[in-house]
Design an enzyme around this catalytic site. Structure first.
Site, PDB file in Angstrom:
ATOM      1  N   LEU A 104       0.832  -1.194   0.000  1.00 46.30           N
ATOM      2  CA  LEU A 104       0.000   0.000   0.000  1.00 46.30           C
ATOM      3  C   LEU A 104       0.871   1.250   0.000  1.00 46.30           C
ATOM      4  O   LEU A 104       1.863   1.327   0.722  1.00 46.30           O
ATOM      5  CB  LEU A 104      -0.890   0.008   1.255  1.00 46.30           C
ATOM      6  CG  LEU A 104      -1.753   1.238   1.474  1.00 46.30           C
ATOM      7  CD1 LEU A 104      -2.852   1.322   0.412  1.00 46.30           C
ATOM      8  CD2 LEU A 104      -2.368   1.200   2.859  1.00 46.30           C
ATOM      9  N   CYS A 105       0.485   2.233  -0.789  1.00 44.72           N
ATOM     10  CA  CYS A 105       1.176   3.515  -0.832  1.00 44.72           C
ATOM     11  C   CYS A 105       0.181   4.581  -0.397  1.00 44.72           C
ATOM     12  O   CYS A 105      -0.765   4.895  -1.113  1.00 44.72           O
ATOM     13  CB  CYS A 105       1.684   3.802  -2.243  1.00 44.72           C
ATOM     14  SG  CYS A 105       2.544   5.371  -2.378  1.00 44.72           S
TER      15      CYS A 105
END
Length: 186
Positions: A104-105
């Site tokens: 996840l960013c």
């Protein structure tokens, strides 16, 4: 008997403090009544630094309604001074803010301080006031409103933009396929 070097003692005290904090935060999440759609537990009973997370994305979400995504949340020994990492497990959501690898960013999981590229302010990045609960609520929000301005998955961002502009429906097709896979229907 010789004493441990000061840095080793400080490091083990920090890890011990982080472990106690994480145990408390895990208990708080599991007893909270207002966190519907979020389920957390330890990946391995002996390691409070690795959590398994299930996110049930509700039907009201315009892109991922009805999906169930699993992720691993890994906390560093320096927690809460440094952020955890969230990595989605298979099937990985087709999402502008999720790398194809599943990582996840999101700004709040970026190391504290100024962004060397100038995209994010220090206030948008990790701060020790964040908790696993606030992180997971932010992730749920990200499924309703992806950030296509800073994509981790460029293809997903391009297809989402094209869909929003009414030029293409490929993003919706890929998302529906991803939802089916998350429910074991594919």
């Amino acid at each position: 008997m010789s004493a441990a070097p000061p840095s080793a003692t400080t490091s083990s005290q920090q890890t011990s403090g982080a472990a106690r904090l994480l145990q408390r935060q895990l208990k708080e999440i599991n007893t909270a009544n207002d966190l519907s759609g979020i389920s957390v537990g330890l990946l391995r009973e002996a390691n409070v630094f690795e959590w398994e997370v299930s996110l049930m994305i509700n039907d009201d979400c315009k892109y991922y309604g009805g999906a169930i995504f699993r992720a691993h949340m890994t906390f560093p020994p320096e927690y809460p001074l440094l952020p955890p990492k969230v990595v989605f497990q298979s099937p990985v959501p087709f999402h502008p803010n999720v790398y194809p690898s599943g990582e996840l960013c999101i700004s709040i999981l970026h190391a504290p301080g100024e962004d060397r590229y100038g995209y994010e302010s220090a206030a948008e990045r990790w701060s020790p006031v964040q908790t696993p609960e606030t992180i997971l609520l932010s992730v749920i929000s990200l499924f309703s409103e992806p950030n296509e301005d800073s994509p981790a998955n460029l293809d997903a961002a391009k297809l989402l933009r094209a869909q929003r502009e009414g030029r293409d429906r490929e993003f919706a097709k890929r998302v529906r396929k991803c939802v089916r896979e998350s429910l074991g229907d594919d």
